[in-house]
Design a protein around this motif. Structure first.
Motif, short mmCIF file in Angstrom:
data_model
loop_
_atom_site.label_atom_id
_atom_site.label_comp_id
_atom_site.label_asym_id
_atom_site.label_seq_id
_atom_site.Cartn_x
_atom_site.Cartn_y
_atom_site.Cartn_z
N MET B 15 136.62 -24.11 49.70
CA MET B 15 135.25 -24.62 49.72
C MET B 15 134.38 -23.77 50.63
N SER B 19 131.11 -22.07 49.24
CA SER B 19 129.79 -22.40 49.78
C SER B 19 129.09 -21.16 50.31
N SER B 20 129.85 -20.17 50.80
CA SER B 20 129.18 -18.98 51.31
C SER B 20 128.44 -18.28 50.18
N PHE B 23 125.42 -20.95 48.36
CA PHE B 23 124.18 -21.16 49.09
C PHE B 23 123.42 -19.84 49.30
N LEU B 96 130.01 -22.10 55.40
CA LEU B 96 128.77 -22.87 55.53
C LEU B 96 127.78 -22.15 56.43
N GLY B 99 126.27 -19.35 54.43
CA GLY B 99 125.59 -19.88 53.25
C GLY B 99 124.28 -20.54 53.59
#
Lengths: 201, 159
Positions: B15, B19-20, B23, B96, B99
């Protein structure tokens, strides 16, 4: 005290990592803050079949890619036909914006076909690793193609409208569209690397 | 539980990798589209300034490259064995951080680029000022990239 918390004493054996769902809910749903209940929520997570993760990833890869392509095509197409009322010469050149959006859907199809080759049946998979990997690959490819399709659509619409005013602007705004279409390729690259790590055998 | 790797930890690592890229691409796509519409609008009046005004779109595209770099690093780090929750959550945080930072920077570059190129068409001296503001916005994504690369190195040799 342990029996009071869990209700009964005998239902913690796990078979292949799956836990009796009744034991999770009838003991821990109102005692979620107790450390003994944290593990049961992890067991809830772990008992989702890896094939659920994998197949959801495949569906997201193709579904979201096609959604992005369609979104881009309607944004570009509606501007194109509107601008071509007074400048019909733009319609054949500006179809290339529509083709850029369609390419995003093709990326989704390619990745979904590559992912489904990894989907083989094992009656007891060694771990959920391949399921998680295929789910993440599907998310990456699907969402990056979704955003790429919308971006190319908006830029293509601007391209058609400015081309109708001044024909020299077509190639210059097309350069921005080419930058936009690179984002779908980023998703395909990362998706292929992730799928390469996954194996159910 | 020593020696048994949690089966759920690679989910969070994947994940992070997802997500990197997702986003970052959202931010980059927003920046490219928003600034691109501004360029097309101003090009109708001042076609000779269009090639210089593509700069915000290029800077937004670079954010996608940052996300791609971190995502490829993270996919290389996620393994089936010797992957405890420590590594999984560190890689989630890494993804994250780049992202969301690239998402923020992409929105910023898009809005500043759109307004900047429209203003540059009316007052060409504003090009330098717009470029300075865009560089500050790009630096925000660079901060996220630094933290993401530090966190992506957090691995464990055994569970």
């Amino acid at each position: 005290w342990g029996i009071f918390i869990t209700g009964r004493g005998s239902h913690h054996k796990s078979n292949n990592g799956r836990v009796n769902m009744a034991s999770v809910f009838d003991s821990c749903w109102f005692l979620w803050f107790l450390p003994v209940c944290y593990e049961q929520w992890w067991a809830l997570f772990a008992s989702i079949s890896p094939y659920a993760w994998a197949t959801t990833g495949i569906a997201l890869a193709i579904g979201l890619s096609v959604l992005g392509a369609a979104w881009g095509i309607f944004i570009t197409g509606s501007s194109l036909v509107g601008a071509a009322i007074k400048a019909p010469r733009i319609q054949s050149k500006n179809l290339i914006s529509v083709i850029f959006c369609e390419a995003v859907a093709i990326y989704g199809v390619i990745i979904a076909i590559i992912m489904q080759t990894k989907l083989v049946y094992e009656s007891s998979p060694s771990s959920s690793f391949a399921g998680y990997g295929l789910f993440a690959a599907g998310l990456v490819v699907g969402l990056s193609n979704l955003f790429c399709g919308i971006c190319v659509g908006i830029t293509g619409s601007a391209c058609a409208l400015s081309d109708a005013q001044n024909p020299t602007l077509f190639v210059k705004i097309l350069i921005i569209e080419i930058f936009g279409s690179a984002f779908g390729l980023f998703g395909v690259i990362v998706g292929i690397i992730m799928v390469g790590k996954c194996s159910f055998e | 539980m020593a020696g048994v790797c949690p089966p759920a930890a690679p989910f969070f690592g994947f994940m992070g990798a997802a997500s990197s890229l997702v986003f970052s691409v959202l931010g980059a796509a927003y920046g490219t589209a928003k600034a691109g519409v501004g360029v097309a609008s101003m090009g109708v009046m001042r076609p000779e300034l269009v090639m210089r005004s593509i700069l915000p779109c290029i800077m937004a595209g670079i954010l996608g490259i940052y996300g791609l770099i971190v995502s490829v690093i993270l996919v290389g780090q996620v393994t089936e064995d010797s992957y405890p929750y420590y590594s999984g959550f560190a890689h989630l945080a890494s993804g994250l951080s780049i992202g969301l930072a690239a998402l923020a920077a992409g929105i910023c570059i898009g809005i500043v680029g759109d307004a900047g190129v429209r203003a540059t068409a009316q007052q060409p001296k504003l090009f330098v000022g717009m470029t300075l503001i865009l560089i500050f916005a790009e630096a925000l994504a660079l901060y996220g990239l630094i933290v993401a690369i530090i966190l992506s190195g957090k691995t464990a040799s055994s569970c």
